[in-house]
Design an enzyme around this catalytic site. Structure first.
Site, PDB file in Angstrom:
ATOM      1  N   LYS A 157      87.579  61.539 105.777  1.00 12.62           N
ATOM      2  CA  LYS A 157      88.190  60.406 106.469  1.00 12.62           C
ATOM      3  C   LYS A 157      87.878  59.111 105.734  1.00 12.62           C
ATOM      4  O   LYS A 157      88.711  58.220 105.642  1.00 12.62           O
ATOM      5  CB  LYS A 157      87.673  60.328 107.913  1.00 12.62           C
ATOM      6  CG  LYS A 157      88.184  59.149 108.705  1.00 12.62           C
ATOM      7  CD  LYS A 157      89.702  59.195 108.843  1.00 12.62           C
ATOM      8  CE  LYS A 157      90.216  58.023 109.671  1.00 12.62           C
ATOM      9  NZ  LYS A 157      91.693  58.013 109.723  1.00 12.62           N
ATOM     10  N   SER A 171     103.854  48.461  86.869  1.00 17.16           N
ATOM     11  CA  SER A 171     103.295  49.311  87.903  1.00 17.16           C
ATOM     12  C   SER A 171     104.318  49.510  89.024  1.00 17.16           C
ATOM     13  O   SER A 171     105.377  50.072  88.810  1.00 17.16           O
ATOM     14  CB  SER A 171     101.985  48.708  88.408  1.00 17.16           C
ATOM     15  OG  SER A 171     101.102  49.709  88.815  1.00 17.16           O
TER      16      SER A 171
END
Length: 342
Positions: free
Chosen positions: A224, A172
């Site tokens: 948000k 990763s």
């Protein structure tokens, strides 16, 4: 009665002593928690000298007196030979191998040391030099490993050869760093790959409702906060969250493809991990070799140096008191600032 009196007096003294010890410990903890982290310093160690010492010791143990005497004469004879001007010039222009270790955690805080180490090397390295990064990481937060990969990119941008050796794992975010290398080495059984993005978050809204606990969250901006731990998540929020994941995955794939153009990126960017031998067949790494073998292959032809930026431990760290606080701080940072992980 006299016995009870003496016992009560002893108990009072014992309690007083325990309270005093607790007060002192609290004072030490408070002082340690206020102490600023120790200032870092650069350490450069000659691995060439270490290897020479190992070789000398091994010979002293394994060779008999006659063989050692013969070897000593040969070395003395060679040492007396005067070097020509050409030899001196070649010695001055000899390339060096700088070795940097990076063992990454989930929050990639080690990047702060890495940037200092890279800067130090770039201040002294010449075009003929090389940097070897011994990398070990299973990945972590996106922004942390993105910065770590950029630090390695600085080396290449200066025209200095970059080799990365993976002895255990580069998955990763770890692979995001490793793929920057001009030459990427892997141990046969190291884990390589995991080109994907992960995000997970618990939700306890049903539990709160069950106990008649209300939770309020107010935001300015439609997205948000797409998903929340305490509030009730919406399908719209989930969809936006998945789109964010896909966007990061696309950029991750584009980055790897830009570093290793021959890769079939759609084939390898499935989030899977492979052993080093399999990764070589798929083009994720260039060769099967450990970092130890790579260093030995350059000895004694090159001067080899290990570069490390070390920081002094604070009092809290020395006492082992800050472990739980650091763990809590890390978890809170991950939850509050980072929604996605490599």
């Amino acid at each position: 009665m006299e016995f009870l009196y003496e016992y009560g007096l002893f108990l009072a003294k014992a309690v007083t002593l325990v309270v005093a010890i607790v007060v002192v410990l609290i004072a030490i903890v408070a002082s340690a928690s206020r102490q600023k982290p120790g200032k870092g310093h650069l350490e450069i160690v000659s691995l060439t000298e270490q290897l020479n010492d190992i070789k000398h010791y091994a010979r002293s143990v394994l060779l008999d007196k006659a063989a050692m005497k013969k070897l000593a004469k040969e070395q003395k004879k060679e040492g007396k030979k005067a070097k020509s001007e050409k030899d001196k010039k070649e010695e001055e222009e000899a390339s060096r191998l700088f070795v940097i270790d990076f063992t990454g955690s989930m929050d990639a805080h080690e990047v702060e040391r890495l940037r200092e180490e890279v800067t130090a090397v770039l201040c002294v390295a010449q075009k003929q030099d090389e940097v070897l990064v011994r990398l070990e990481s299973g990945g972590g937060v996106v922004h942390g490993y993105g910065l770590a990969a950029s630090q390695l990119q600085r080396i290449k941008e200066k025209g200095i050869k970059l080799t990365v050796a993976v002895d255990k794992v580069a998955a990763s975010g770890g692979y995001m760093m490793a793929c920057v290398a001009d030459t990427l080495l892997s141990a046969r059984f190291a884990y390589i790959g995991s080109i994907g993005v992960l995000a997970q978050i618990p939700n306890v809204n049903k539990l709160l409702k069950k106990h008649d606990i209300e939770f309020e969250q107010h935001t300015a901006g439609d997205y948000k906060r797409t998903l929340t731990v305490f509030g009730e998540n919406t399908e719209e929020g989930r969809e936006k969250f998945r789109k964010d994941l896909e966007n990061i995955h696309v950029q991750f794939k584009d980055w790897v493809k830009s570093q290793r153009e021959a890769l079939d990126i759609e084939k390898v960017a499935t989030g899977e991990v492979w052993l080093g031998s399999e990764a070589k067949e798929m083009g994720l790494v260039d060769d099967i070799m450990t970092s130890d073998d790579y260093i030995l292959s350059h000895h004694p032809a090159r001067e080899i140096f290990a570069v490390k930026y070390a920081t002094k431990k604070s009092m809290a760290e020395k006492l082992g008191i800050s472990v739980s606080a650091a763990a809590e701080s890390t978890v809170m940072r991950l939850l509050s600032k980072s929604r996605h992980w490599f």
